[in-house]
Enzyme design. Structure first.
Site, PDB file in Angstrom:
ATOM      1  N   GLU A   1     -12.355  28.911 -28.983  1.00  0.00           N
ATOM      2  CA  GLU A   1     -12.572  28.900 -30.494  1.00  0.00           C
ATOM      3  C   GLU A   1     -11.244  29.423 -31.294  1.00  0.00           C
ATOM      4  O   GLU A   1     -10.664  30.522 -30.951  1.00  0.00           O
ATOM      5  CB  GLU A   1     -13.739  29.768 -30.764  1.00  0.00           C
ATOM      6  CG  GLU A   1     -14.226  29.561 -32.453  1.00  0.00           C
ATOM      7  CD  GLU A   1     -15.200  30.482 -32.938  1.00  0.00           C
ATOM      8  OE1 GLU A   1     -15.859  30.975 -32.077  1.00  0.00           O
ATOM      9  OE2 GLU A   1     -15.721  30.179 -34.169  1.00  0.00           O
TER      10      GLU A   1
ATOM     11  N   HIS B   1     -17.897  31.595 -25.172  1.00  0.00           N
ATOM     12  CA  HIS B   1     -16.543  31.338 -25.668  1.00  0.00           C
ATOM     13  C   HIS B   1     -15.800  32.525 -26.099  1.00  0.00           C
ATOM     14  O   HIS B   1     -16.279  33.711 -26.192  1.00  0.00           O
ATOM     15  CB  HIS B   1     -16.484  30.293 -26.918  1.00  0.00           C
ATOM     16  CG  HIS B   1     -17.247  30.572 -28.059  1.00  0.00           C
ATOM     17  ND1 HIS B   1     -18.731  30.938 -28.233  1.00  0.00           N
ATOM     18  CD2 HIS B   1     -16.845  31.426 -29.270  1.00  0.00           C
ATOM     19  CE1 HIS B   1     -18.631  31.552 -29.533  1.00  0.00           C
ATOM     20  NE2 HIS B   1     -17.711  31.748 -29.951  1.00  0.00           N
TER      21      HIS B   1
ATOM     22  N   HIS C   1     -13.304  37.536 -31.385  1.00  0.00           N
ATOM     23  CA  HIS C   1     -14.547  38.155 -30.763  1.00  0.00           C
ATOM     24  C   HIS C   1     -14.665  37.277 -29.605  1.00  0.00           C
ATOM     25  O   HIS C   1     -13.965  36.125 -29.184  1.00  0.00           O
ATOM     26  CB  HIS C   1     -15.771  37.669 -31.691  1.00  0.00           C
ATOM     27  CG  HIS C   1     -15.957  36.293 -32.232  1.00  0.00           C
ATOM     28  ND1 HIS C   1     -15.410  35.682 -33.170  1.00  0.00           N
ATOM     29  CD2 HIS C   1     -16.516  35.284 -31.353  1.00  0.00           C
ATOM     30  CE1 HIS C   1     -15.553  34.500 -33.443  1.00  0.00           C
ATOM     31  NE2 HIS C   1     -16.400  34.141 -31.919  1.00  0.00           N
TER      32      HIS C   1
END
Ligand code: CO
Length: 140
Positions: free
Chosen positions: A131, A80, A7
């Site tokens: 991440e 992110h 994502h």
């Protein structure tokens, strides 16, 4: 080492307003209800795309780490990117060995998808907060 893009995290002052954009302007018809992750200080909502998700994050509580981002980016923006990795602890150790800075204690935390995640400091990542998340069981 990294696998699929899972994502892109988008910080927003209002998930409700962002949902309007993704649903009504961009035409996405698969958007989850919002839910809170109090330990991480965020409200979360997923915009489901055919190949990945947009993770909308809005501050939850006064200590939310998102407040600082929104102070610099009042309309919100890209916060992110998240890549899947097969082994989160091996990924953490490899990142450290290569000089990347793992945020916090480095102990993986349970992220919005219910699997362990770590974050890599943007300063050694070309300005991008990265991440890494363990590949969700049964995801692929
Ligand atoms: Co994320």
């Amino acid at each position: 080492m990294i696998g699929k893009l899972n994502h892109v995290g988008i910080a927003t002052p209002s998930i409700d307003e962002s949902v309007t954009l993704y649903r009504d302007v961009l035409g996405c018809d698969s958007i989850t209800e919002r839910f809170a992750l109090p330990e991480q200080g965020v409200w979360v909502c997923f915009v489901n795309l055919p190949n990945a998700q947009i993770e909308l994050i809005e501050p939850y509580g006064d200590d939310s780490p998102i407040h600082g981002f929104l102070a610099k980016n009042p309309k919100g923006g890209q916060h992110h990117v998240c890549f899947e990795v097969p082994d989160i602890l091996a990924a953490r150790d490899e990142m450290r060995a290569k000089g990347a800075i793992v945020l916090g204690t480095g102990e993986p935390r349970i992220g919005a998808h219910g699997v362990p995640v770590i974050f890599i400091h943007p300063k050694n990542m070309g300005g991008v907060l990265v991440e890494l998340m363990a590949t969700p069981v049964g995801a692929h």
